[in-house]
Design a protein around this motif. Structure first.
Motif, PDB file in Angstrom:
ATOM      1  N   LEU A   1     -40.065 -43.407 -25.820  1.00 41.96           N
ATOM      2  CA  LEU A   1     -40.636 -44.251 -26.855  1.00 41.96           C
ATOM      3  C   LEU A   1     -39.703 -45.405 -27.188  1.00 41.96           C
TER       4      LEU A   1
ATOM      5  N   GLN B   1     -38.843 -38.113 -26.190  1.00 44.25           N
ATOM      6  CA  GLN B   1     -39.596 -37.052 -26.842  1.00 44.25           C
ATOM      7  C   GLN B   1     -40.052 -36.029 -25.808  1.00 44.25           C
TER       8      GLN B   1
ATOM      9  N   TYR C   1     -36.171 -43.838 -27.794  1.00 40.11           N
ATOM     10  CA  TYR C   1     -36.160 -42.416 -28.123  1.00 40.11           C
ATOM     11  C   TYR C   1     -36.757 -41.632 -26.953  1.00 40.11           C
TER      12      TYR C   1
ATOM     13  N   PHE D   1     -33.070 -39.822 -30.611  1.00 35.49           N
ATOM     14  CA  PHE D   1     -32.512 -41.172 -30.512  1.00 35.49           C
ATOM     15  C   PHE D   1     -31.626 -41.330 -29.284  1.00 35.49           C
TER      16      PHE D   1
ATOM     17  N   GLN E   1     -41.498 -31.387 -29.251  1.00 36.90           N
ATOM     18  CA  GLN E   1     -40.337 -31.700 -30.083  1.00 36.90           C
ATOM     19  C   GLN E   1     -40.497 -33.070 -30.739  1.00 36.90           C
ATOM     20  N   GLY E   2     -39.630 -33.347 -31.697  1.00 39.10           N
ATOM     21  CA  GLY E   2     -39.594 -34.668 -32.277  1.00 39.10           C
ATOM     22  C   GLY E   2     -38.811 -35.625 -31.384  1.00 39.10           C
ATOM     23  N   PRO E   3     -38.990 -36.919 -31.567  1.00 39.67           N
ATOM     24  CA  PRO E   3     -38.222 -37.898 -30.786  1.00 39.67           C
ATOM     25  C   PRO E   3     -36.723 -37.745 -31.018  1.00 39.67           C
TER      26      PRO E   3
ATOM     27  N   LEU F   1     -41.609 -38.103 -22.777  1.00 44.71           N
ATOM     28  CA  LEU F   1     -42.222 -39.347 -23.239  1.00 44.71           C
ATOM     29  C   LEU F   1     -41.094 -40.226 -23.778  1.00 44.71           C
TER      30      LEU F   1
ATOM     31  N   HIS G   1     -41.339 -49.407 -35.895  1.00 46.02           N
ATOM     32  CA  HIS G   1     -42.710 -49.231 -35.433  1.00 46.02           C
ATOM     33  C   HIS G   1     -42.666 -48.902 -33.942  1.00 46.02           C
ATOM     34  N   PHE G   2     -43.368 -47.840 -33.574  1.00 44.59           N
ATOM     35  CA  PHE G   2     -43.289 -47.325 -32.214  1.00 44.59           C
ATOM     36  C   PHE G   2     -44.423 -47.818 -31.331  1.00 44.59           C
ATOM     37  N   GLY G   3     -44.097 -47.923 -30.040  1.00 42.19           N
ATOM     38  CA  GLY G   3     -45.122 -48.082 -29.031  1.00 42.19           C
ATOM     39  C   GLY G   3     -45.679 -46.721 -28.650  1.00 42.19           C
ATOM     40  N   ASP G   4     -46.617 -46.703 -27.699  1.00 44.94           N
ATOM     41  CA  ASP G   4     -47.240 -45.449 -27.288  1.00 44.94           C
ATOM     42  C   ASP G   4     -46.459 -44.738 -26.174  1.00 44.94           C
TER      43      ASP G   4
END
Lengths: 112, 114
Positions: free
Chosen positions: A90, A37, A35, A45, A41-43, A88, A102-105
Motif C-alpha cells: 500500500l 499488508q 506499507y 510501515f 493483518q494490519g498494514p 498487499l 490517504h491510501f491507494g488500493d
C-alpha cells in the motif's frame, strides 16, 4: 480529484526476482509512505518520504528500498524476493507530516 | 516492542444500532491516532483522527475517544448502516513522527445485520 494511484494492481513473481512498484500521490501531496499488508493483518510501515527525502524507515531488510521523484511520485523496490514477501503493498500520501494519510488500493504481489 | 491491538476481532450489530470498536496501544509516547475502514479489495479509507491534546473528536456519525491514562482508543459509529460493514483498523504513531510511521492493529471486522 484522483486519489492515490498504484501500479500494477497485481503482480506475480518467483523467488529471487526483483520487483518495482509505483505510486502517484494525490495532487498537492508531498509525503508518500509505503506499507506492507499481509493477509489478515494490519498494514506495516516500510518507508516514508517527504519532499524527496527519506523521513522514516520501518523494520524491513535492506532488500527493500524506495525513492521519491521531483513530481512526488514514488517507487518501492524489493530485491531477492522471498515467499514471505507475498502481500498487499500500500502507498499512502498526505499534504504535510501532520495530515492524515490517504491510501491507494495497493499492489497485490504474489511470490511463487 | 510497540503494539496496537483491538479488543475484538469481529463485531456484529443490528442496522440502526450504535457500534463501538475498542483499541489499546502500548507506546505512551504516541501522540497521534487514526481510524481507517477497509473494504474487501480496497485500501484503507480514512475515517477520523485525533491528537493527544484532545480526548474526544466527532465527525459525521463517528466519534473517537482517547484515554491516554489507560492507553485506550475507541471508535463509535452512530446508527450503523449496511455500508459500514468492513474491517476497521486503529493506528498510532511512534511519537513525535506527526501523522506518519503508523503502527496498525490487526483490525475488527464489523458486520451489520439488516
Amino acid at each position: 480529484d484522483a486519489g492515490v494511484t498504484q501500479s500494477p494492481t497485481h503482480l506475480i513473481k518467483t523467488r529471487g526476482q526483483q520487483v518495482t512498484l509505483r505510486c502517484s500521490p494525490i495532487s498537492g501531496h508531498k509525503s508518500v509512505s509505503w506499507y506492507q499488508q499481509v493477509l489478515g493483518q494490519g498494514p506495516q510501515f516500510i518507508f516514508q518520504y517527504y519532499e524527496k527525502e527519506e523521513r522514516g524507515r520501518g523494520n524491513f531488510p535492506d532488500r527493500f528500498s524506495a525513492r521519491q521523484f521531483p513530481n512526488y511520485s514514488s517507487e518501492l523496490n524489493v530485491n531477492a524476493l522471498l515467499l514471505g514477501d507475498s502481500a498487499l503493498y500500500l502507498c499512502a500520501s498526505s499534504t504535510l507530516d501532520t495530515s492524515p494519510q490517504h491510501f491507494g488500493d495497493g499492489t497485490r504481489l504474489s511470490i511463487l | 516492542g510497540e503494539s496496537v491491538g483491538l479488543h475484538l476481532p469481529t463485531l456484529s450489530v443490528q442496522e440502526g444500532d450504535n457500534s463501538i470498536i475498542n483499541c489499546a496501544y502500548s507506546n505512551s509516547a504516541s501522540d497521534y491516532f487514526i481510524w481507517y475502514k477497509q473494504e474487501s479489495g480496497k485500501g484503507p479509507q480514512f475515517i477520523i483522527d485525533i491528537r493527544s491534546n484532545m480526548d474526544k473528536r466527532q465527525g459525521q456519525r463517528v466519534t473517537v475517544l482517547l484515554n491516554k491514562t489507560v492507553k485506550h482508543l475507541s471508535l463509535q459509529i452512530a446508527a450503523t448502516q449496511p455500508g459500514d460493514s468492513a474491517v476497521y483498523f486503529c493506528a498510532a504513531n511512534r511519537g513525535g513522527t506527526g501523522a506518519n510511521n503508523l503502527f496498525f492493529g490487526t483490525g475488527t471486522r464489523l458486520t451489520v445485520i439488516p
